[in-house]
Design an enzyme around this catalytic site. Structure first.
Site, mmCIF file in Angstrom:
data_model
loop_
_atom_site.group_PDB
_atom_site.id
_atom_site.type_symbol
_atom_site.label_atom_id
_atom_site.label_comp_id
_atom_site.label_asym_id
_atom_site.label_seq_id
_atom_site.Cartn_x
_atom_site.Cartn_y
_atom_site.Cartn_z
ATOM 1 N N CYS A 162 -17.319 30.059 -28.511
ATOM 2 C CA CYS A 162 -17.731 30.302 -29.890
ATOM 3 C C CYS A 162 -17.880 29.023 -30.703
ATOM 4 C CB CYS A 162 -16.738 31.248 -30.564
ATOM 5 S SG CYS A 162 -16.498 32.765 -29.627
ATOM 6 N N HIS A 302 -13.690 30.115 -39.642
ATOM 7 C CA HIS A 302 -14.079 30.815 -38.411
ATOM 8 C C HIS A 302 -13.881 32.314 -38.629
ATOM 9 C CE1 HIS A 302 -15.116 31.229 -34.260
ATOM 10 N NE2 HIS A 302 -13.940 31.746 -33.930
ATOM 11 N N GLU A 313 -5.621 30.418 -38.088
ATOM 12 C CA GLU A 313 -6.548 29.524 -38.779
ATOM 13 C C GLU A 313 -6.004 29.180 -40.157
ATOM 14 O OE1 GLU A 313 -11.257 28.921 -39.943
ATOM 15 O OE2 GLU A 313 -10.591 30.930 -39.341
ATOM 16 N N LYS A 334 -18.640 35.997 -41.367
ATOM 17 C CA LYS A 334 -18.630 36.966 -40.259
ATOM 18 C C LYS A 334 -18.343 38.378 -40.759
ATOM 19 C CE LYS A 334 -17.333 33.882 -36.429
ATOM 20 N NZ LYS A 334 -17.167 32.593 -37.122
ATOM 21 N N HIS A 339 -19.845 38.404 -35.446
ATOM 22 C CA HIS A 339 -19.582 37.143 -34.750
ATOM 23 C C HIS A 339 -20.695 36.902 -33.738
ATOM 24 C CE1 HIS A 339 -17.794 33.831 -32.878
ATOM 25 N NE2 HIS A 339 -16.614 34.323 -32.529
ATOM 26 N N PHE A 398 -12.909 30.693 -27.452
ATOM 27 C CA PHE A 398 -12.104 31.011 -26.278
ATOM 28 C C PHE A 398 -12.040 29.772 -25.374
ATOM 29 C CE2 PHE A 398 -12.739 35.931 -25.932
ATOM 30 C CZ PHE A 398 -11.975 36.102 -27.074
#
Length: 414
Positions: A162, A302, A313, A334, A339, A398
């Site tokens: 991502c 994010h 985060e 998002k 996403h 990831f």
């Protein structure tokens, strides 16, 4: 080293087939998330996604050409063409070897791969298309961008889950700074809304299962968030050296001023619970940009809407920015776009550029009951008008990838 400016934006998103309609929907707090139409979702735990709507590749590309591209490559080719128009640049007038193309993708041509696996199973190996391999490869978005624009400089795909789109922009920034290119078409593209991908992310328990009301399913930083919403699309930015921009008399939209990247070295899917590595990526980006934390006007988080990502985060932002973290307006777009996986960082970078241009802080929609652990200013529900000279974008992937970009108003200086 050369300064690097953004001169053009191209977007295909769940909220529009170009940058302006996408931005207008973002500013209005509109959701692009709805029930999946691409396939029959009976038996799936998640039945919704953020699909690109009304996209006809043959409206933009030659029929023969488009039929030899996976959907993710079609998105990238069209977004790149828009970005060039937006920049007012005709690459036919450029030295093609001084123009690069770097397009990130986490999954690549998974649509073509899944379709052709069905052909193999149902009709046998001789019926598999000879275009399977060149359509499924992750580098084919950048290759197609190169072909449709005529760019002949460095051309490759960044794969960092991502973080892919953000890392592509970071690599384009580095390439121009060191004098390897005058112009780089950089961004990300993804088309993952296929049964195998949805089933796989469901098995990870990463996707939201709020099937009752898809538009409310992506709720970053909300107490009852239960997973991310898969999206698709592409964003491509024209990056240009200061020298080249001035030579052609172009107008800069923003300056890409800093990039930082680190690795968690922790887990396949979970962020490092200390937040130290993500915090260091933020610090590195600000240091590269020569920006103090007190000067940041907006942060596009994010903010995936997964339980672990959002509070970790939040922790990382506090570690990197100290007390200033409580001052900075933050949002997760998002909540509206879903996403876009490897394209997410590129789309959010484009939205940071628009925030600088328009002096608007996008909202985090669906944030009606904030998680007490996520106690920063996440711009709930509605957009805000505020002066934005410095915008930052976080992308975490990831595998432990942490990538951060810093953009400034072209006229801004410390």
């Amino acid at each position: 080293m050369q300064r690097v400016f953004v001169t053009g934006l191209g977007v295909i998103s769940p909220l529009g087939l170009e940058i302006q309609s996408t931005w207008e929907s973002i500013s209005a707090g509109k959701s692009g998330i709805d029930f999946i139409t691409a396939f029959d979702t009976e038996g799936f735990d998640t039945t919704f996604a953020a699909e690109v709507k009304g996209f006809d590749p043959e409206a933009y590309l030659e029929r023969k050409e488009s039929r030899r591209m996976d959907r993710f490559a079609q998105f990238a080719a069209v977004a790149a063409q828009e970005a060039c128009r937006n920049a007012g640049i005709d690459l036919a007038d450029e030295d093609p070897f001084r123009v690069g193309a770097i397009i990130g993708s986490g999954i690549g041509g998974i649509l073509t791969l899944s379709q052709q696996y069905d052909v193999l199973r149902d009709r046998g190996p001789r019926r598999v298309t000879p275009f399977l391999i060149p359509m499924m490869l992750g580098d084919m978005a950048s290759a197609q961008v190169s072909m449709v624009t005529g760019s002949m400089g460095a051309n490759y795909c960044v794969v960092s889950s991502c973080s892919s789109g953000a890392d592509a922009l970071g690599q384009g920034w580095e390439m121009i700074r060191r004098g390897q290119a005058d112009v780089v078409l950089a961004g990300g593209s993804e088309a993952p809304i296929v049964p195998i991908a949805v089933a796989g992310f469901n098995s990870l328990r990463a996707l939201s299962r709020f099937n009752e009301d898809p538009a409310r399913a992506s709720k970053p930083f909300n107490r009852d968030r239960d997973g991310f919403v898969m999206g698709e699309g592409s964003a491509v930015l024209v990056l240009e050296s200061e020298e080249h921009l001035r030579k052609r008399g172009a107008t800069a939209l923003a300056e890409l001023r800093g990039y930082g990247a680190t690795s968690d070295a922790h887990h396949l899917t979970e962020p490092n619970p200390t937040g130290l590595s993500a915090a260091n990526a933020i610090r590195l980006a600000l240091e590269a940009a020569s920006v103090d934390v007190s000067e940041v006007d907006y942060l596009n988080a994010h903010g995936t809407s997964t339980p672990l990502n959002d509070w970790q985060e939040t922790k990382a932002i506090k570690l990197a920015m100290g007390e200033e973290a409580y001052r900075v307006p933050i949002s997760s777009t998002k909540s509206m776009t879903g996403h876009l996986l490897g394209a997410g960082g590129a789309l959010e970078a484009a939205l940071c550029v628009k925030a600088i241009q328009e002096d608007i802080i996008p909202p985090t929609i669906n944030l009606v009951d904030p998680d007490p652990e996520c106690d920063l200013d996440y711009t709930p529900l509605t957009a805000r008008t505020a002066k934005v000279d410095v915008a930052m974008s976080n992308s975490f992937g990831f595998g432990g990838h942490n990538s951060v970009l810093v953009f400034t108003d072209p006229a801004w200086a410390t």
